[in-house]
Motif scaffolding. Sequence first.
Motif, PDB file in Angstrom:
ATOM      1  N   VAL A 286     -11.785   2.365  -7.407  1.00 32.39           N
ATOM      2  CA  VAL A 286     -10.674   1.478  -7.801  1.00 32.39           C
ATOM      3  C   VAL A 286      -9.820   2.125  -8.880  1.00 32.39           C
ATOM      4  N   LEU A 287     -10.467   2.709  -9.901  1.00 30.12           N
ATOM      5  CA  LEU A 287      -9.724   3.359 -10.980  1.00 30.12           C
ATOM      6  C   LEU A 287      -8.916   4.534 -10.445  1.00 30.12           C
ATOM      7  N   LEU A 288      -9.492   5.312  -9.551  1.00 33.98           N
ATOM      8  CA  LEU A 288      -8.789   6.467  -8.997  1.00 33.98           C
ATOM      9  C   LEU A 288      -7.568   6.022  -8.196  1.00 33.98           C
ATOM     10  N   VAL A 289      -7.728   4.994  -7.362  1.00 36.58           N
ATOM     11  CA  VAL A 289      -6.610   4.518  -6.542  1.00 36.58           C
ATOM     12  C   VAL A 289      -5.505   3.926  -7.410  1.00 36.58           C
ATOM     13  N   VAL A 290      -5.897   3.081  -8.370  1.00 36.02           N
ATOM     14  CA  VAL A 290      -4.907   2.463  -9.260  1.00 36.02           C
ATOM     15  C   VAL A 290      -4.168   3.525 -10.064  1.00 36.02           C
ATOM     16  N   GLY A 291      -4.903   4.510 -10.574  1.00 37.47           N
ATOM     17  CA  GLY A 291      -4.264   5.578 -11.342  1.00 37.47           C
ATOM     18  C   GLY A 291      -3.287   6.382 -10.518  1.00 37.47           C
ATOM     19  N   VAL A 292      -3.664   6.713  -9.297  1.00 30.95           N
ATOM     20  CA  VAL A 292      -2.756   7.480  -8.421  1.00 30.95           C
ATOM     21  C   VAL A 292      -1.486   6.684  -8.137  1.00 30.95           C
ATOM     22  N   VAL A 293      -1.621   5.380  -7.882  1.00 29.35           N
ATOM     23  CA  VAL A 293      -0.439   4.549  -7.599  1.00 29.35           C
ATOM     24  C   VAL A 293       0.477   4.474  -8.820  1.00 29.35           C
ATOM     25  N   ILE A 294      -0.100   4.251  -9.997  1.00 28.45           N
ATOM     26  CA  ILE A 294       0.699   4.148 -11.226  1.00 28.45           C
ATOM     27  C   ILE A 294       1.453   5.444 -11.487  1.00 28.45           C
ATOM     28  N   VAL A 295       0.751   6.565 -11.427  1.00 30.13           N
ATOM     29  CA  VAL A 295       1.384   7.848 -11.722  1.00 30.13           C
ATOM     30  C   VAL A 295       2.404   8.215 -10.655  1.00 30.13           C
ATOM     31  N   PHE A 296       2.104   7.917  -9.392  1.00 29.12           N
ATOM     32  CA  PHE A 296       3.045   8.249  -8.309  1.00 29.12           C
ATOM     33  C   PHE A 296       4.363   7.505  -8.484  1.00 29.12           C
ATOM     34  N   VAL A 297       4.280   6.215  -8.748  1.00 31.28           N
ATOM     35  CA  VAL A 297       5.508   5.422  -8.923  1.00 31.28           C
ATOM     36  C   VAL A 297       6.276   5.885 -10.156  1.00 31.28           C
ATOM     37  N   ALA A 298       5.552   6.124 -11.250  1.00 30.71           N
ATOM     38  CA  ALA A 298       6.220   6.516 -12.495  1.00 30.71           C
ATOM     39  C   ALA A 298       6.860   7.889 -12.390  1.00 30.71           C
ATOM     40  N   GLU A 299       6.133   8.867 -11.818  1.00 29.29           N
ATOM     41  CA  GLU A 299       6.622  10.241 -11.790  1.00 29.29           C
ATOM     42  C   GLU A 299       7.689  10.480 -10.735  1.00 29.29           C
ATOM     43  N   HIS A 300       7.615   9.763  -9.612  1.00 35.89           N
ATOM     44  CA  HIS A 300       8.523  10.049  -8.508  1.00 35.89           C
ATOM     45  C   HIS A 300       9.699   9.087  -8.412  1.00 35.89           C
ATOM     46  N   PHE A 301       9.675   7.976  -9.123  1.00 39.54           N
ATOM     47  CA  PHE A 301      10.767   7.006  -9.004  1.00 39.54           C
ATOM     48  C   PHE A 301      11.370   6.655 -10.373  1.00 39.54           C
ATOM     49  N   ILE A 302      10.523   6.137 -11.286  1.00 39.03           N
ATOM     50  CA  ILE A 302      11.069   5.608 -12.541  1.00 39.03           C
ATOM     51  C   ILE A 302      11.558   6.731 -13.446  1.00 39.03           C
ATOM     52  N   ARG A 303      10.712   7.752 -13.680  1.00 43.60           N
ATOM     53  CA  ARG A 303      11.087   8.824 -14.603  1.00 43.60           C
ATOM     54  C   ARG A 303      12.307   9.622 -14.116  1.00 43.60           C
ATOM     55  N   PRO A 304      12.361  10.068 -12.863  1.00 41.49           N
ATOM     56  CA  PRO A 304      13.581  10.778 -12.420  1.00 41.49           C
ATOM     57  C   PRO A 304      14.842   9.934 -12.513  1.00 41.49           C
ATOM     58  N   MET A 305      14.701   8.614 -12.279  1.00 44.01           N
ATOM     59  CA  MET A 305      15.865   7.743 -12.358  1.00 44.01           C
ATOM     60  C   MET A 305      16.372   7.651 -13.793  1.00 44.01           C
TER      61      MET A 305
END
Length: 355
Positions: A286-305
């Motif tokens: 659960v921690l691994l999946v949640v962490g991957v989702v959080i980092v993926f959204v932050a690094e690929h969508f929010i931060r570049p924007m």
Amino acid sequence: MSDADMPHTEAVHRQHTALSVLYAALTVLAIWVVHEFVPAVLWAGVLSIALWPLFERIGRWPVLQSRPRLVAAVLVVLVAIVFVVPLVFGVANLSGEIHNFYGQMQSIERDGLPPPDWLAKLPFGSQQVTAWWRANLADPHSGGALLGRLPRGSLLMYGSHFGKQLVHALVTFGFMLMVMFFVFSAGPTLRVQLLRAARRAFGDDGASLATRMAISVRGTVSGLVLVGLGEGVLLGVAYFFTGVPHAVLLAALSAVAAMLPFCAPVIFILAALYLLAQGSTVAAIVLLVVGVVIVFVAEHFIRPMLIGGSSRLPFLLVLFGILGGFGTLGLLGLFVGPALMTILMVLWQDYAQRK
């Protein structure tokens, strides 16, 4: 122009050249004299640019209108609280962990270290690892001999070096707060003066470039700091509910790591491996999946924007600016790097559009 005016014109030109050289020499000399405080001034500049919209918003409060010094004091105190409180909490936790570590070392030298329960839960190699542990750590003589080979002198040297660096960082932080207070106290007057100086020296294009650099720095701070703090908070919640010990401390470490691109996974992957070693397989997944989702959204969508959108930079240039700036100037380079990439982008666009 008559021949009589030529010597006078040449004399005026030589005076202007000599005056420019004198200004440059005095500027270099002044920077050399105060070079120890340059990092504090640069940090103050970066944070002042990033917090300028908040400064203007607070300045519109009825109680604080026409009181720039009071507004500056309020903002500097807020910055100090945001940085100092987590630092004090982290140092207190670190001191406690170091004290416990030395206590455990003394206990190992006296009684040995029995094998922990999680060794029996390893998916493979459990018996071999347990046998090695009993032979090398569980016996007081073997455990003490193993610990005796630790380079304690080097550990003390590294600890002393860390303490000196911490004191130096706190002194720099204090000077940074002082510079920020004077920058905000000057208020809009300083901003107008800087833009006027840029326009006088480099024309309207220079003033536009300075504005775009400020926007780039502001977007970089938002993209790195705010997104990093958001990742740290969300990962902290995941640590808490999955049962990872020291969830708050790990959340703070995750927030700091998340300010560097693609570094946050190191923390939550190690935490997931710890849960897996403890036998909490579901919590680790659960921690691994949640962490991957959080980092993926932050690094690929929010931060570049936030970073690329504010300065109109391609994300690849943003990434080069962040990583290259960090490798060259340390933490300060995280914010200076994208600003320099903005300059290169503007210069390239001006050159490409020039006929």
